[in-house]
Design an enzyme around this catalytic site. Structure first.
Site, short mmCIF file in Angstrom:
data_model
loop_
_atom_site.label_atom_id
_atom_site.label_comp_id
_atom_site.label_asym_id
_atom_site.label_seq_id
_atom_site.Cartn_x
_atom_site.Cartn_y
_atom_site.Cartn_z
N GLY A 198 -12.14 7.71 -6.08
CA GLY A 198 -10.69 7.51 -6.21
C GLY A 198 -10.31 6.06 -6.40
O GLY A 198 -11.09 5.26 -6.92
N ARG A 241 14.66 -4.16 -6.61
CA ARG A 241 13.52 -5.07 -6.38
C ARG A 241 13.90 -6.54 -6.45
O ARG A 241 13.02 -7.40 -6.38
CB ARG A 241 12.43 -4.79 -7.42
CG ARG A 241 11.83 -3.41 -7.34
CD ARG A 241 10.96 -3.28 -6.11
NE ARG A 241 10.31 -1.99 -6.03
CZ ARG A 241 9.35 -1.72 -5.17
NH1 ARG A 241 8.94 -2.63 -4.32
NH2 ARG A 241 8.81 -0.53 -5.13
N VAL A 265 -10.08 3.80 -4.26
CA VAL A 265 -10.91 2.88 -3.49
C VAL A 265 -12.37 2.94 -3.95
O VAL A 265 -12.98 1.94 -4.29
CB VAL A 265 -10.81 3.19 -1.98
CG1 VAL A 265 -11.87 2.44 -1.19
CG2 VAL A 265 -9.44 2.79 -1.49
N VAL A 298 -13.57 9.41 0.76
CA VAL A 298 -12.76 10.58 0.40
C VAL A 298 -11.35 10.39 0.95
O VAL A 298 -11.12 9.50 1.79
CB VAL A 298 -13.38 11.89 0.96
CG1 VAL A 298 -14.78 12.09 0.39
CG2 VAL A 298 -13.41 11.89 2.47
N GLU A 322 -3.42 -1.99 -4.46
CA GLU A 322 -3.42 -1.53 -5.85
C GLU A 322 -2.67 -2.55 -6.72
O GLU A 322 -1.73 -3.20 -6.27
CB GLU A 322 -2.80 -0.14 -5.95
CG GLU A 322 -3.73 0.89 -5.33
CD GLU A 322 -3.16 2.29 -5.32
OE1 GLU A 322 -2.34 2.62 -6.19
OE2 GLU A 322 -3.55 3.06 -4.43
N CYS A 381 -0.69 4.86 1.59
CA CYS A 381 -1.27 4.55 2.91
C CYS A 381 -0.31 4.08 4.00
O CYS A 381 -0.51 4.44 5.16
CB CYS A 381 -2.37 3.52 2.74
SG CYS A 381 -3.75 4.22 1.82
N1 LIG Z 1 -5.45 3.68 -2.32
C1 LIG Z 1 -5.63 2.54 -1.72
O1 LIG Z 1 -5.16 1.52 -2.19
C2 LIG Z 1 -6.42 2.44 -0.45
C3 LIG Z 1 -6.90 3.56 0.20
N2 LIG Z 1 -7.63 3.44 1.37
C4 LIG Z 1 -8.21 4.63 2.02
O2 LIG Z 1 -9.33 5.05 1.26
C5 LIG Z 1 -9.45 6.47 1.29
C6 LIG Z 1 -9.47 7.02 -0.12
O3 LIG Z 1 -8.24 6.70 -0.73
P1 LIG Z 1 -8.02 6.83 -2.30
O4 LIG Z 1 -9.22 6.29 -3.00
O5 LIG Z 1 -6.70 6.26 -2.59
O6 LIG Z 1 -7.99 8.42 -2.45
P2 LIG Z 1 -8.13 9.29 -3.78
O7 LIG Z 1 -7.44 10.57 -3.50
O8 LIG Z 1 -7.77 8.47 -4.96
O9 LIG Z 1 -9.71 9.55 -3.89
C7 LIG Z 1 -10.44 10.35 -3.00
C8 LIG Z 1 -11.48 11.13 -3.82
O10 LIG Z 1 -12.33 11.84 -2.90
C9 LIG Z 1 -12.69 13.06 -3.52
N3 LIG Z 1 -13.20 13.99 -2.51
C10 LIG Z 1 -12.50 14.65 -1.55
N4 LIG Z 1 -13.35 15.40 -0.80
C11 LIG Z 1 -14.59 15.23 -1.32
C12 LIG Z 1 -15.87 15.75 -0.99
N5 LIG Z 1 -16.04 16.59 0.04
N6 LIG Z 1 -16.93 15.36 -1.74
C13 LIG Z 1 -16.77 14.51 -2.78
N7 LIG Z 1 -15.58 13.98 -3.13
C14 LIG Z 1 -14.49 14.33 -2.41
C15 LIG Z 1 -11.42 13.51 -4.21
O11 LIG Z 1 -11.69 14.45 -5.24
C16 LIG Z 1 -10.87 12.18 -4.74
O12 LIG Z 1 -11.28 11.93 -6.08
C17 LIG Z 1 -8.28 6.97 2.14
O13 LIG Z 1 -8.75 7.13 3.46
C18 LIG Z 1 -7.29 5.84 2.08
O14 LIG Z 1 -6.51 5.78 3.24
C19 LIG Z 1 -7.92 2.22 1.89
C20 LIG Z 1 -7.50 1.07 1.27
C21 LIG Z 1 -6.72 1.08 0.05
O1 LIG Z 2 -4.64 0.80 2.87
C1 LIG Z 2 -4.11 0.70 1.78
O2 LIG Z 2 -3.88 1.63 1.01
C2 LIG Z 2 -3.63 -0.63 1.28
O3 LIG Z 2 -2.21 -0.65 1.52
C3 LIG Z 2 -1.55 -1.80 1.05
O4 LIG Z 2 -1.73 -1.94 -0.36
P1 LIG Z 2 -0.83 -1.14 -1.43
O5 LIG Z 2 -0.14 -0.01 -0.75
O6 LIG Z 2 -1.71 -0.86 -2.57
O7 LIG Z 2 0.26 -2.19 -1.94
P2 LIG Z 2 1.16 -3.32 -1.21
O8 LIG Z 2 1.17 -4.51 -2.07
O9 LIG Z 2 0.77 -3.52 0.20
O10 LIG Z 2 2.61 -2.69 -1.27
C4 LIG Z 2 2.96 -1.54 -0.51
C5 LIG Z 2 4.43 -1.24 -0.70
O11 LIG Z 2 5.26 -2.21 -0.07
C6 LIG Z 2 6.20 -2.70 -1.01
N1 LIG Z 2 6.49 -4.12 -0.69
C7 LIG Z 2 5.48 -5.00 -0.51
C8 LIG Z 2 5.74 -6.32 -0.22
C9 LIG Z 2 7.07 -6.75 -0.08
O12 LIG Z 2 7.37 -7.93 0.20
N2 LIG Z 2 8.05 -5.85 -0.25
C10 LIG Z 2 7.81 -4.53 -0.55
O13 LIG Z 2 8.75 -3.73 -0.69
C11 LIG Z 2 5.54 -2.53 -2.37
O14 LIG Z 2 6.49 -2.52 -3.41
C12 LIG Z 2 4.86 -1.20 -2.17
O15 LIG Z 2 5.75 -0.13 -2.37
C13 LIG Z 2 -2.14 -3.04 1.72
O16 LIG Z 2 -1.52 -4.21 1.18
C14 LIG Z 2 -3.64 -3.11 1.51
O17 LIG Z 2 -4.18 -4.20 2.24
C15 LIG Z 2 -4.27 -1.81 2.00
O18 LIG Z 2 -5.66 -1.82 1.74
#
Ligand SMILES: NC(=O)C1=CN([C@@H]2O[C@H](COP(=O)(O)OP(=O)(O)OC[C@H]3O[C@@H](n4cnc5c(N)ncnc54)[C@H](O)[C@@H]3O)[C@@H](O)[C@H]2O)C=CC1
Ligand SMILES: O=C(O)[C@H]1O[C@H](OP(=O)(O)OP(=O)(O)OC[C@H]2O[C@@H](n3ccc(=O)[nH]c3=O)[C@H](O)[C@@H]2O)[C@H](O)[C@@H](O)[C@@H]1O
Length: 458
Positions: A13, A432, A15, A89, A164, A275
């Site tokens: 995904g 914004r 991450v 996941v 992101e 998140c």
């Molecule tokens: N999106 C972000 O910016 C961030 C996310 N995280 C954390 O990272 C984790 C993943 O988040 P994302 O990448 O955004 O999720 P996502 O939904 O984009 O990706 C997760 C992937 O895992 C796959 N999956 C689910 N169950 C599975 C299984 N049993 N075997 C193989 N694949 C499987 C899904 O099909 C999907 O493609 C979450 O816990 C989230 O909280 C942490 C930091 C940043």
């Molecule tokens: O765990 C996660 O998923 C990630 O969540 C956030 O990252 P992200 O959600 O991708 O983006 P951010 O830049 O943090 O923005 C989050 C939200 O807050 C809003 N935001 C951010 C900053 C600000 O000053 N004002 C504001 O409204 C953004 O527009 C957005 O909707 C954290 O910044 C990451 O460190 C973390 O890994």
């Protein structure tokens, strides 16, 4: 070619994909494989059109794919052949049973643990990359240690802090990498293996090691603190609108105090993304589970303010536009939850669009990267919604433009042209604060920004 290490990531995904592409890029001596249960997602990773939009990601994947980075659906083979397994996941909020709407849904996580157990024939280091409730590693260890075949498993916590839109830079130059482990001899050995991987490009002093529970909890706390800053500045924006203080000036004045710092103080329509809300709800649930009701209430306030801010934005539109939006055409500039991503998960634009439709407005949505997701998000919405690529086309004949996402392109449009095309009186609601309100006002628009005095011609 023989590789020094074999690394697997389960979950391709937002991450898993970028994180592993970075490891493969920085460490050509390692072989990195990413697996997923979703065959369409894997096919996209193997194609010219990647499943996620992230600046710089295409180049990274092109440079490494089929060299030392591989995408596959063969999870079993992946588990058998790799000694280090990252698990990335999804861990969404639970929607059923105990903890519904609050706790993390760990079903995908547990399924993965069982799969690792079933297909492992040699020792593995299992790395929690997903964001998980504190003490999940213990559950993981318990599942893995039911093994009859005496395979050794070491579980580490290595939460991801990328945001992101800036993921590639965040991964390349992280503020820190956090690795939590058991403080036993084996735990410390596993921890060192992971430290060595990151040390290929991250300075040692930025690789923090802690006990496993601190690491798990720090991830939830980090997101809670970040979201709290947004809710804090948004709460003050409401007060600014009542008092003629200006939120940008207040943010600058407080942000120059080095103890407070200037980043993450942009008032907005509220935070979105997959998140912040999920992780705070998870934190709140944990606090309640441990009987810490006051602590839970404190953090829950961050989410309440976020909902309040979104509703306040819609109410301001309604009031400004003579208390009726019925039949009015309103153009949303942006639908992604932030700029430079196509991701719309928990985007405030979803809430705003639905509320506008409830008020019987006609909604036109434009976004450079998120229109496909927007269509899915609003598939069940009642009312008239249009999805239009070109912002000038989208805004033509509209009563109002509402800026939902801070894409740079929306700051660079020809607002004189947009004014000429608009239904009069014309309104801009800048969710914004990316526009120069005075300039837009001088062009003829009635301008409503967040936390600033409205500029109106009546
Ligand atoms: N999106 C972000 O910016 C961030 C996310 N995280 C954390 O990272 C984790 C993943 O988040 P994302 O990448 O955004 O999720 P996502 O939904 O984009 O990706 C997760 C992937 O895992 C796959 N999956 C689910 N169950 C599975 C299984 N049993 N075997 C193989 N694949 C499987 C899904 O099909 C999907 O493609 C979450 O816990 C989230 O909280 C942490 C930091 C940043
Ligand atoms: O765990 C996660 O998923 C990630 O969540 C956030 O990252 P992200 O959600 O991708 O983006 P951010 O830049 O943090 O923005 C989050 C939200 O807050 C809003 N935001 C951010 C900053 C600000 O000053 N004002 C504001 O409204 C953004 O527009 C957005 O909707 C954290 O910044 C990451 O460190 C973390 O890994």
């Amino acid at each position: 070619m023989t590789f020094e290490k074999h690394i697997l990531c389960i979950g391709a995904g937002y991450v898993g994909g970028p994180t592993m592409a970075m490891i493969a890029h920085q460490c050509p001596q390692y072989r990195v494989t990413i697996v997923d249960i979703n065959p369409d997602r894997i096919a996209q990773w193997n194609s010219d059109v990647l499943p996620i939009y992230e600046p710089g990601l295409d180049e990274l994947v092109k440079a490494t794919r089929n060299r030392n980075l591989f995408f596959s659906t063969n999870i079993e083979q992946g588990i058998r052949e790799n000694e280090i397994i990252f698990v990335s996941v999804n861990t969404p909020t639970k929607t059923f049973g105990t903890g519904a709407g609050m706790a993390a849904d760990l079903q995908y996580w547990e399924k993965t643990a069982r799969q690792i157990l079933e297909h492992s024939t040699s020792p593995k280091i299992v790395v929690e990359k997903s964001t998980l409730p504190v003490r999940t590693a213990q559950a993981m260890e318990r599942i893995l240690n039911t093994s009859q075949n005496h395979v050794r498993f070491d579980v580490l916590s290595n939460p991801e802090f990328l945001a992101e839109g800036t993921a590639i830079n965040d991964l390349k130059n992280p503020d820190r990498v956090l690795i939590g482990s058991r403080e036993t001899e084996e735990g410390l050995k596993a921890r060192n293996t992971l430290v060595e991987i990151y040390a290929n490009w991250v300075p040692r002093e930025k690789i923090l090691t802690t006990n496993i529970w601190s690491s798990e909890l720090s991830k939830l706390v980090s997101n809670a603190f970040l979201a709290q800053r947004v809710s804090s500045i948004n709460a003050i924006s409401a007060l600014c609108e009542k008092t003629e203080a200006d939120i940008s000036e207040v943010a600058r004045a407080i942000g120059t105090d080095s103890r407070i710092g200037s980043r993450f103080l942009n008032a907005s329509i509220g935070f979105g993304g997959s998140c912040f809300k999920k992780d705070i709800l998870n934190l709140v649930y944990l606090c309640r589970y441990y009987g810490l009701e006051d602590v839970a209430d404190y953090w829950e306030g961050v989410i309440k303010i976020n909902g309040y801010q979104q509703e306040r934005f819609v109410r301001n539109m309604l009031t400004a536009m003579f208390n009726t939006l019925s039949g009015k055409r309103i153009c949303l500039f942006g639908f992604a939850f932030k700029a430079n991503t196509g991701d719309t998960r928990e985007s405030p634009a979803i809430y705003v669009a639905r509320r506008l439709l409830e008020e019987q407005a006609e909604v036109v949505i434009t976004d450079p990267k998120a229109l496909d997701n927007a269509r899915i998000d609003l598939a069940d919405a009642r009312g008239t919604v249009h999805f239009v690529d070109d912002p000038y086309e989208a805004a033509r004949g509209c009563h109002a433009i509402a800026i939902m996402t801070e894409w740079a392109l929306y700051g660079e449009l020809d607002y004189a042209r947009l004014y000429r095309q608009a239904e009069k009186p014309a309104f801009i609601f800048d969710g914004r604060n990316i526009l120069d309100p005075r300039r837009c006002f001088e062009l003829g628009f009635n301008v409503f920004s967040i936390g600033k005095r409205p500029l109106t011609h009546f």
